[in-house]
Design a protein around this motif. Structure first.
Motif, PDB file in Angstrom:
ATOM      1  N   HIS A  11     -13.288 -55.224  20.850  1.00  0.00           N
ATOM      2  CA  HIS A  11     -13.179 -55.263  19.390  1.00  0.00           C
ATOM      3  C   HIS A  11     -12.418 -54.086  18.812  1.00  0.00           C
ATOM      4  O   HIS A  11     -11.749 -54.211  17.791  1.00  0.00           O
ATOM      5  N   TRP A  12     -12.473 -52.922  19.443  1.00  0.00           N
ATOM      6  CA  TRP A  12     -11.792 -51.765  18.866  1.00  0.00           C
ATOM      7  C   TRP A  12     -10.265 -51.911  18.910  1.00  0.00           C
ATOM      8  O   TRP A  12      -9.565 -51.214  18.201  1.00  0.00           O
ATOM      9  N   MET A  13      -9.763 -52.851  19.717  1.00  0.00           N
ATOM     10  CA  MET A  13      -8.317 -53.091  19.722  1.00  0.00           C
ATOM     11  C   MET A  13      -7.838 -53.634  18.380  1.00  0.00           C
ATOM     12  O   MET A  13      -6.653 -53.528  18.048  1.00  0.00           O
ATOM     13  N   LEU A  14      -8.744 -54.189  17.600  1.00  0.00           N
ATOM     14  CA  LEU A  14      -8.383 -54.682  16.270  1.00  0.00           C
ATOM     15  C   LEU A  14      -8.065 -53.530  15.317  1.00  0.00           C
ATOM     16  O   LEU A  14      -7.420 -53.733  14.292  1.00  0.00           O
ATOM     17  N   ASP A  15      -8.509 -52.323  15.672  1.00  0.00           N
ATOM     18  CA  ASP A  15      -8.238 -51.152  14.838  1.00  0.00           C
ATOM     19  C   ASP A  15      -6.865 -50.550  15.117  1.00  0.00           C
ATOM     20  O   ASP A  15      -6.419 -49.665  14.389  1.00  0.00           O
ATOM     21  N   TRP A  16      -6.229 -50.968  16.201  1.00  0.00           N
ATOM     22  CA  TRP A  16      -4.915 -50.437  16.537  1.00  0.00           C
ATOM     23  C   TRP A  16      -3.887 -50.968  15.552  1.00  0.00           C
ATOM     24  O   TRP A  16      -4.039 -52.032  14.974  1.00  0.00           O
ATOM     25  N   GLY A  17      -2.817 -50.264  15.396  1.00  0.00           N
ATOM     26  CA  GLY A  17      -1.776 -50.685  14.467  1.00  0.00           C
ATOM     27  C   GLY A  17      -0.800 -51.688  15.047  1.00  0.00           C
ATOM     28  O   GLY A  17       0.196 -52.004  14.412  1.00  0.00           O
ATOM     29  N   THR A  18      -1.079 -52.195  16.239  1.00  0.00           N
ATOM     30  CA  THR A  18      -0.174 -53.153  16.867  1.00  0.00           C
ATOM     31  C   THR A  18      -0.699 -54.575  16.688  1.00  0.00           C
ATOM     32  O   THR A  18      -1.909 -54.782  16.648  1.00  0.00           O
ATOM     33  N   PRO A  19       0.192 -55.556  16.621  1.00  0.00           N
ATOM     34  CA  PRO A  19      -0.254 -56.931  16.408  1.00  0.00           C
ATOM     35  C   PRO A  19      -0.859 -57.582  17.652  1.00  0.00           C
ATOM     36  O   PRO A  19      -1.492 -58.626  17.545  1.00  0.00           O
ATOM     37  N   PHE A  20      -0.690 -56.972  18.820  1.00  0.00           N
ATOM     38  CA  PHE A  20      -1.252 -57.484  20.073  1.00  0.00           C
ATOM     39  C   PHE A  20      -1.275 -56.342  21.071  1.00  0.00           C
ATOM     40  O   PHE A  20      -0.520 -55.369  20.945  1.00  0.00           O
ATOM     41  N   PRO A  21      -2.154 -56.422  22.088  1.00  0.00           N
ATOM     42  CA  PRO A  21      -2.187 -55.359  23.100  1.00  0.00           C
ATOM     43  C   PRO A  21      -1.015 -55.493  24.068  1.00  0.00           C
ATOM     44  O   PRO A  21      -0.468 -56.583  24.258  1.00  0.00           O
ATOM     45  N   LEU A  22      -0.639 -54.381  24.669  1.00  0.00           N
ATOM     46  CA  LEU A  22       0.370 -54.405  25.721  1.00  0.00           C
ATOM     47  C   LEU A  22      -0.284 -54.812  27.033  1.00  0.00           C
ATOM     48  O   LEU A  22      -1.447 -54.499  27.277  1.00  0.00           O
ATOM     49  N   PHE A  23       0.453 -55.479  27.869  1.00  0.00           N
ATOM     50  CA  PHE A  23      -0.036 -55.904  29.180  1.00  0.00           C
ATOM     51  C   PHE A  23       0.628 -55.056  30.257  1.00  0.00           C
ATOM     52  O   PHE A  23       1.851 -54.947  30.302  1.00  0.00           O
ATOM     53  N   VAL A  32       7.066 -55.982  17.970  1.00  0.00           N
ATOM     54  CA  VAL A  32       7.111 -57.392  18.388  1.00  0.00           C
ATOM     55  C   VAL A  32       8.404 -57.681  19.135  1.00  0.00           C
ATOM     56  O   VAL A  32       8.404 -58.300  20.203  1.00  0.00           O
ATOM     57  N   ALA A  33       9.541 -57.208  18.616  1.00  0.00           N
ATOM     58  CA  ALA A  33      10.839 -57.459  19.244  1.00  0.00           C
ATOM     59  C   ALA A  33      10.945 -56.776  20.607  1.00  0.00           C
ATOM     60  O   ALA A  33      11.558 -57.321  21.534  1.00  0.00           O
ATOM     61  N   ALA A  34      10.329 -55.620  20.759  1.00  0.00           N
ATOM     62  CA  ALA A  34      10.428 -54.849  22.008  1.00  0.00           C
ATOM     63  C   ALA A  34       9.465 -55.331  23.082  1.00  0.00           C
ATOM     64  O   ALA A  34       9.592 -54.928  24.238  1.00  0.00           O
ATOM     65  N   ASN A  35       8.503 -56.186  22.734  1.00  0.00           N
ATOM     66  CA  ASN A  35       7.443 -56.564  23.669  1.00  0.00           C
ATOM     67  C   ASN A  35       7.221 -58.076  23.720  1.00  0.00           C
ATOM     68  O   ASN A  35       6.075 -58.542  23.584  1.00  0.00           O
ATOM     69  N   PRO A  36       8.248 -58.858  23.981  1.00  0.00           N
ATOM     70  CA  PRO A  36       8.074 -60.316  23.941  1.00  0.00           C
ATOM     71  C   PRO A  36       7.145 -60.856  25.026  1.00  0.00           C
ATOM     72  O   PRO A  36       6.404 -61.812  24.781  1.00  0.00           O
ATOM     73  N   SER A  39       4.543 -59.253  26.494  1.00  0.00           N
ATOM     74  CA  SER A  39       3.170 -58.936  26.096  1.00  0.00           C
ATOM     75  C   SER A  39       2.715 -59.846  24.962  1.00  0.00           C
ATOM     76  O   SER A  39       1.563 -60.295  24.939  1.00  0.00           O
ATOM     77  N   ALA A  40       3.619 -60.131  24.018  1.00  0.00           N
ATOM     78  CA  ALA A  40       3.266 -61.021  22.909  1.00  0.00           C
ATOM     79  C   ALA A  40       2.886 -62.395  23.425  1.00  0.00           C
ATOM     80  O   ALA A  40       1.863 -62.968  23.019  1.00  0.00           O
ATOM     81  N   ALA A  41       3.681 -62.926  24.353  1.00  0.00           N
ATOM     82  CA  ALA A  41       3.395 -64.260  24.899  1.00  0.00           C
ATOM     83  C   ALA A  41       2.095 -64.261  25.695  1.00  0.00           C
ATOM     84  O   ALA A  41       1.271 -65.179  25.558  1.00  0.00           O
ATOM     85  N   LEU A  42       1.895 -63.235  26.514  1.00  0.00           N
ATOM     86  CA  LEU A  42       0.646 -63.154  27.283  1.00  0.00           C
ATOM     87  C   LEU A  42      -0.555 -62.984  26.356  1.00  0.00           C
ATOM     88  O   LEU A  42      -1.614 -63.579  26.585  1.00  0.00           O
ATOM     89  N   GLY A  43      -0.396 -62.183  25.321  1.00  0.00           N
ATOM     90  CA  GLY A  43      -1.473 -61.987  24.355  1.00  0.00           C
ATOM     91  C   GLY A  43      -1.830 -63.263  23.628  1.00  0.00           C
ATOM     92  O   GLY A  43      -3.006 -63.572  23.431  1.00  0.00           O
ATOM     93  N   GLN A  44      -0.813 -64.021  23.251  1.00  0.00           N
ATOM     94  CA  GLN A  44      -1.063 -65.281  22.557  1.00  0.00           C
ATOM     95  C   GLN A  44      -1.774 -66.264  23.480  1.00  0.00           C
ATOM     96  O   GLN A  44      -2.725 -66.937  23.068  1.00  0.00           O
ATOM     97  N   ALA A  45      -1.343 -66.349  24.741  1.00  0.00           N
ATOM     98  CA  ALA A  45      -1.978 -67.265  25.687  1.00  0.00           C
ATOM     99  C   ALA A  45      -3.416 -66.854  25.989  1.00  0.00           C
ATOM    100  O   ALA A  45      -4.304 -67.702  26.100  1.00  0.00           O
ATOM    101  N   TRP A  69       3.700 -49.040  33.658  1.00  0.00           N
ATOM    102  CA  TRP A  69       4.787 -49.846  33.121  1.00  0.00           C
ATOM    103  C   TRP A  69       4.195 -51.137  32.599  1.00  0.00           C
ATOM    104  O   TRP A  69       3.341 -51.742  33.251  1.00  0.00           O
ATOM    105  N   ASP A  70       4.659 -51.549  31.426  1.00  0.00           N
ATOM    106  CA  ASP A  70       4.164 -52.808  30.888  1.00  0.00           C
ATOM    107  C   ASP A  70       5.046 -53.950  31.372  1.00  0.00           C
ATOM    108  O   ASP A  70       6.051 -53.737  32.057  1.00  0.00           O
ATOM    109  N   VAL A  71       4.645 -55.168  31.037  1.00  0.00           N
ATOM    110  CA  VAL A  71       5.368 -56.354  31.510  1.00  0.00           C
ATOM    111  C   VAL A  71       6.757 -56.469  30.887  1.00  0.00           C
ATOM    112  O   VAL A  71       7.577 -57.245  31.366  1.00  0.00           O
TER     113      VAL A  71
END
Length: 146
Positions: free
Chosen positions: A43-55, A19-23, A25-31, A65-67
């Motif tokens: 739906h399979w992204m829910l099986d990943w161990g991350t709280p949100f996908p990377l953009f 979460v700290a390393a990907n602010p 992506s977190a904001a884009l994911g929330q929006a 490269w991610d955002v």
């Protein structure tokens, strides 16, 4: 034996680090989550161990490269990326050149000068006896036409 509490603590620490390393992506994911069922596009992204996908911001070759500016080796190249890599200059130029002419002309309505050279090339590279072709945008269209 590793205690469950130690595993839980490690997972919580890694989640916090992610979460700290990907602010961005977190904001884009929330929006974007309000438009996705259960907050993710697949739906399979829910099986990943991350709280949100990377953009993804951009990609070149087999890297992306991610955002948030992190570079990744892309071992999940999609259909086109696995054939050509991301953003190869000749393919990008061909797409741009074609977009200046037209982006899509339905071949069931119009013909254009690119159809016959493609059919000739397909005839050249396919096994004997395959000499007629049907152009489609997807497997669904091919199934419908079958």
């Amino acid at each position: 034996m590793i205690r469950d509490s130690a595993i839980s603590a490690m997972i919580a620490a890694e989640r916090a680090r992610f979460v700290a390393a990907n602010p961005r992506s977190a904001a884009l994911g929330q929006a974007a989550a309000r438009h996705w069922y259960r907050g993710v596009p697949f739906h399979w992204m829910l099986d990943w161990g991350t709280p949100f996908p990377l953009f993804v911001d951009h990609a070149q070759g087999a890297e992306l490269w991610d955002v948030d500016g992190h570079r990744f080796d892309d071992f999940c190249l999609g259909d086109t990326g696995s054939m050509f890599g991301h953003s190869p200059a000749p393919v990008a130029k061909a797409i741009a050149d074609q977009a200046q002419r037209f982006i899509h002309a339905q071949v069931n309505v119009f013909k254009h000068d690119l159809l016959e050279p493609l059919a000739a090339k397909l005839d050249e590279i396919t096994p004997d006896g395959i000499d007629t072709f049907f152009y489609a945008n997807s497997g669904a269209e091919i199934t419908e036409a079958a």
